[in-house]
Motif scaffolding. Sequence first.
Motif, PDB file in Angstrom:
ATOM      1  N   VAL A   1       0.842  -1.196   0.000  1.00 16.53           N
ATOM      2  CA  VAL A   1       0.000   0.000   0.000  1.00 16.53           C
ATOM      3  C   VAL A   1       0.879   1.248   0.000  1.00 16.53           C
ATOM      4  CG1 VAL A   1      -1.812  -1.228   1.254  1.00 16.53           C
ATOM      5  CG2 VAL A   1      -0.186   0.193   2.526  1.00 16.53           C
ATOM      6  N   VAL A   2       0.286   2.369  -0.403  1.00 15.34           N
ATOM      7  CA  VAL A   2       0.952   3.666  -0.317  1.00 15.34           C
ATOM      8  C   VAL A   2       0.497   4.314   0.987  1.00 15.34           C
ATOM      9  CG1 VAL A   2       1.218   5.951  -1.352  1.00 15.34           C
ATOM     10  CG2 VAL A   2       1.024   3.926  -2.819  1.00 15.34           C
ATOM     11  N   SER A   3       1.371   4.359   1.983  1.00 16.55           N
ATOM     12  CA  SER A   3       1.040   4.933   3.285  1.00 16.55           C
ATOM     13  C   SER A   3       1.490   6.389   3.312  1.00 16.55           C
ATOM     14  CB  SER A   3       1.711   4.141   4.400  1.00 16.55           C
ATOM     15  OG  SER A   3       1.380   4.686   5.669  1.00 16.55           O
ATOM     16  N   VAL A   4       0.567   7.280   3.688  1.00 13.73           N
ATOM     17  CA  VAL A   4       0.803   8.718   3.533  1.00 13.73           C
ATOM     18  C   VAL A   4       0.764   9.423   4.889  1.00 13.73           C
ATOM     19  CG1 VAL A   4       0.110  10.800   2.294  1.00 13.73           C
ATOM     20  CG2 VAL A   4      -0.375   8.539   1.307  1.00 13.73           C
ATOM     21  N   SER A   5       1.852  10.097   5.231  1.00 14.92           N
ATOM     22  CA  SER A   5       1.873  10.961   6.409  1.00 14.92           C
ATOM     23  C   SER A   5       1.430  12.361   5.999  1.00 14.92           C
ATOM     24  CB  SER A   5       3.272  10.989   7.039  1.00 14.92           C
ATOM     25  OG  SER A   5       4.208  11.595   6.164  1.00 14.92           O
ATOM     26  N   ALA A   6       1.279  13.243   6.988  1.00 12.40           N
ATOM     27  CA  ALA A   6       0.734  14.570   6.714  1.00 12.40           C
ATOM     28  C   ALA A   6       1.705  15.676   7.074  1.00 12.40           C
ATOM     29  CB  ALA A   6      -0.567  14.771   7.503  1.00 12.40           C
ATOM     30  N   VAL A   7       1.673  16.739   6.263  1.00  9.61           N
ATOM     31  CA  VAL A   7       2.415  17.969   6.562  1.00  9.61           C
ATOM     32  C   VAL A   7       1.445  19.143   6.520  1.00  9.61           C
ATOM     33  CG1 VAL A   7       4.620  17.141   5.672  1.00  9.61           C
ATOM     34  CG2 VAL A   7       3.044  18.330   4.131  1.00  9.61           C
ATOM     35  N   GLY A   8       1.884  20.265   7.147  1.00  3.86           N
ATOM     36  CA  GLY A   8       1.156  21.513   7.060  1.00  3.86           C
ATOM     37  C   GLY A   8       1.748  22.400   5.982  1.00  3.86           C
ATOM     38  N   VAL A   9       1.329  23.659   5.982  1.00  4.26           N
ATOM     39  CA  VAL A   9       1.732  24.571   4.915  1.00  4.26           C
ATOM     40  C   VAL A   9       3.242  24.803   4.889  1.00  4.26           C
ATOM     41  CG1 VAL A   9       1.396  26.655   6.307  1.00  4.26           C
ATOM     42  CG2 VAL A   9       1.161  26.784   3.815  1.00  4.26           C
ATOM     43  N   GLN A  10       3.924  24.622   6.023  1.00  4.69           N
ATOM     44  CA  GLN A  10       5.370  24.818   6.071  1.00  4.69           C
ATOM     45  C   GLN A  10       6.146  23.599   5.601  1.00  4.69           C
ATOM     46  OE1 GLN A  10       6.002  25.892  10.156  1.00  4.69           O
ATOM     47  NE2 GLN A  10       4.762  27.760  10.008  1.00  4.69           N
ATOM     48  N   ALA A  11       5.433  22.580   5.120  1.00  6.59           N
ATOM     49  CA  ALA A  11       6.044  21.327   4.670  1.00  6.59           C
ATOM     50  C   ALA A  11       6.821  20.656   5.798  1.00  6.59           C
ATOM     51  CB  ALA A  11       6.932  21.541   3.446  1.00  6.59           C
ATOM     52  N   VAL A  12       6.286  20.757   7.004  1.00  3.31           N
ATOM     53  CA  VAL A  12       6.814  20.090   8.191  1.00  3.31           C
ATOM     54  C   VAL A  12       5.727  19.154   8.703  1.00  3.31           C
ATOM     55  CG1 VAL A  12       7.604  20.392  10.578  1.00  3.31           C
ATOM     56  CG2 VAL A  12       8.320  22.006   8.789  1.00  3.31           C
ATOM     57  N   LYS A  13       6.137  18.002   9.241  1.00  2.00           N
ATOM     58  CA  LYS A  13       5.170  17.016   9.720  1.00  2.00           C
ATOM     59  C   LYS A  13       4.097  17.650  10.593  1.00  2.00           C
ATOM     60  CE  LYS A  13       5.542  14.066  13.298  1.00  2.00           C
ATOM     61  NZ  LYS A  13       4.177  13.871  13.829  1.00  2.00           N
ATOM     62  N   SER A  14       2.841  17.362  10.281  1.00  2.00           N
ATOM     63  CA  SER A  14       1.734  17.821  11.112  1.00  2.00           C
ATOM     64  C   SER A  14       1.872  17.214  12.500  1.00  2.00           C
ATOM     65  CB  SER A  14       0.402  17.411  10.487  1.00  2.00           C
ATOM     66  OG  SER A  14       0.267  17.955   9.185  1.00  2.00           O
ATOM     67  N   TYR A  15       1.511  17.976  13.530  1.00  7.17           N
ATOM     68  CA  TYR A  15       1.797  17.554  14.902  1.00  7.17           C
ATOM     69  C   TYR A  15       1.153  16.230  15.278  1.00  7.17           C
ATOM     70  CZ  TYR A  15      -2.877  19.348  16.098  1.00  7.17           C
ATOM     71  OH  TYR A  15      -4.232  19.567  16.161  1.00  7.17           O
ATOM     72  N   TYR A  16       0.071  15.851  14.603  1.00  9.42           N
ATOM     73  CA  TYR A  16      -0.652  14.626  14.935  1.00  9.42           C
ATOM     74  C   TYR A  16      -0.210  13.418  14.109  1.00  9.42           C
ATOM     75  CZ  TYR A  16      -2.846  16.352  10.725  1.00  9.42           C
ATOM     76  OH  TYR A  16      -3.049  16.831   9.463  1.00  9.42           O
ATOM     77  N   SER A  17       0.494  13.626  13.010  1.00  6.73           N
ATOM     78  CA  SER A  17       0.708  12.566  12.024  1.00  6.73           C
ATOM     79  C   SER A  17       1.591  11.443  12.561  1.00  6.73           C
ATOM     80  CB  SER A  17       1.343  13.144  10.760  1.00  6.73           C
ATOM     81  OG  SER A  17       1.570  12.125   9.804  1.00  6.73           O
ATOM     82  N   ASN A  18       1.177  10.213  12.322  1.00  5.07           N
ATOM     83  CA  ASN A  18       2.053   9.071  12.549  1.00  5.07           C
ATOM     84  C   ASN A  18       3.239   9.148  11.594  1.00  5.07           C
ATOM     85  OD1 ASN A  18       0.354   8.090  14.509  1.00  5.07           O
ATOM     86  ND2 ASN A  18      -0.518   6.464  13.251  1.00  5.07           N
ATOM     87  N   TYR A  19       4.278   8.420  11.922  1.00  2.00           N
ATOM     88  CA  TYR A  19       5.510   8.457  11.135  1.00  2.00           C
ATOM     89  C   TYR A  19       6.267   7.162  11.400  1.00  2.00           C
ATOM     90  CZ  TYR A  19       7.495   9.726  15.672  1.00  2.00           C
ATOM     91  OH  TYR A  19       7.868   9.731  16.996  1.00  2.00           O
ATOM     92  N   GLY A  20       7.473   7.052  10.879  1.00  2.00           N
ATOM     93  CA  GLY A  20       8.278   5.870  11.152  1.00  2.00           C
ATOM     94  C   GLY A  20       9.079   5.426   9.948  1.00  2.00           C
ATOM     95  N   LEU A  21      10.365   5.236  10.142  1.00  2.00           N
ATOM     96  CA  LEU A  21      11.256   4.815   9.068  1.00  2.00           C
ATOM     97  C   LEU A  21      10.822   3.450   8.539  1.00  2.00           C
ATOM     98  CD1 LEU A  21      13.859   5.829   7.666  1.00  2.00           C
ATOM     99  CD2 LEU A  21      15.145   4.390   9.260  1.00  2.00           C
ATOM    100  N   GLY A  22      10.603   3.381   7.231  1.00  2.00           N
ATOM    101  CA  GLY A  22      10.178   2.140   6.612  1.00  2.00           C
ATOM    102  C   GLY A  22       8.686   1.886   6.661  1.00  2.00           C
ATOM    103  N   THR A  23       7.925   2.786   7.285  1.00  2.00           N
ATOM    104  CA  THR A  23       6.470   2.598   7.364  1.00  2.00           C
ATOM    105  C   THR A  23       5.686   3.620   6.555  1.00  2.00           C
ATOM    106  OG1 THR A  23       6.193   3.979   9.347  1.00  2.00           O
ATOM    107  CG2 THR A  23       6.734   1.650   9.686  1.00  2.00           C
ATOM    108  N   VAL A  24       6.289   4.754   6.244  1.00  2.00           N
ATOM    109  CA  VAL A  24       5.644   5.812   5.462  1.00  2.00           C
ATOM    110  C   VAL A  24       6.202   5.795   4.044  1.00  2.00           C
ATOM    111  CG1 VAL A  24       5.398   8.308   5.179  1.00  2.00           C
ATOM    112  CG2 VAL A  24       5.151   7.276   7.450  1.00  2.00           C
TER     113      VAL A  24
END
Length: 496
Positions: free
Chosen positions: A359-382
Amino acid sequence: MSGTRTRGRAVRIAGSALALALLVPASVVSAAEPAPAATAVPAHFVVLGPTGDGLQQTEESVRGVGGTVVQSWPQIGVVIATSTDPGFAAAVRTQPAVEQAGASRNLAEQLPPAQSQRLEALEGKVETTALAAAAGQEPLEPEQWDLPQIKADQASAISQGSKDITVGVLDYGIDPTHPDLQPNLDVSKSVSCVNEGVPDTRQEAWQPQDPTQDHGTHVAGTIAAARNGIGVAGVAPNVALASVRVIDDNGFIYPEYAVCGFIWAAEHGFDVTNNSYFVDPWYLWCDSDPDQKAGAEAVRRAVAYAAGKDVATVVSAGNSNWDLSKPIRDTNSPNNGGPLQDRQTGHDCHILPGELPGVVSVSAVGVQAVKSYYSNYGLGTVTVTAPGGDARQIPPTPSGNGRVLSSVPGGGWGWMQGTSMAGPHAAGVVALLRSTHPDWSAQQVIGALTNEADALACPEHYDPDGDGKPDAVCAGGNRGAGFYGAGLIDALDAVS
């Protein structure tokens, strides 16, 4: 839903999987209570067997121990069954042609009803008369900071996608009367899966039942709101949409709903599906538990079957600010009733469908192109990242609203934030890639999506709440893969 619930549900009630969904605090116990005795209320089960004609023997085994067959999927060897006996799963596991079996809803149907733990993420509606759009823009496009961030506005000048490409929105349903969506909605391919996972093609079944069920309509607008001089613009404003309802009126997505949705997409020629949700009732499904293992395997088989039919599956990573590459303490499962469990989950536990292969797993960013404070993340998972919105990152738009603006039921528009909003941006770019390269397979398109993404470096100090302490640790250095995968999606490259 990834946007609706915090952990990362992508779509549950508007705000769960959808927008930023925050978990409701609840008491925690160390272990589940014993199952109740048999009642008149049937519980739902997933029973796994062989594919093809061999599944008929599995059905006979279900009936042989007092179960009722609700739906069979011989394509993937899955039977959906009901029984009033809480010991049904254990009994049927001993029968011929049964590989696995488990309760798909944690037997919660035999307990007092639970309240959905999802919060509304809609921040209000806007009127199309409120803004002065530039030439060639949709009336509300000045508020869509997300489109230029991924160059979707430039891409639209080259290609807006092809009507031959169908994107299935597995969600709450799409409002078929919304003026931004009606031109692209294919009602002939739309369906509901929330009646025990049995397909229902009646419009009254697959459309949202009330205005609060706005998540799917919002997601659909981000993907393919038409450039028709009304409201907002989608990333791929000329591709076809199909409404696949997999969220019930209580805001839940059980395995049988998701399985139905993926197989429907596979059997009806969908090119892309957007999945802004996580499968209930477990935030993480653990293979060490036979019930959870069976439900997870059913969803795995359905996703793999869709991939085999050349469907690209896009999912939202979730909204709990969890590092999915590491063990996670889950104190909020099961979420549909009964005692919560305090459990340390390991690498045998996964979000569904967000951590499934392919699957294509997608994390989120805000307008500053920085990870949104709520978004999950993880090396090899996004896989990639995309605009999901962040109220703490303020855009230079007329409203200054850092969330994502899109369509909502009743002909309106509203802001939401969440990985539920990021996923549909990626689904739109995948649709543009499939439109530009109709001879490419889903895997080739996914490869292009990642190859064309723009790498984002890890932030030097990630502290979105400003308390002086890092709120997440980004692995990957200048490539930022821990937060962003291959990087920020690029719609212009998709059509160039």
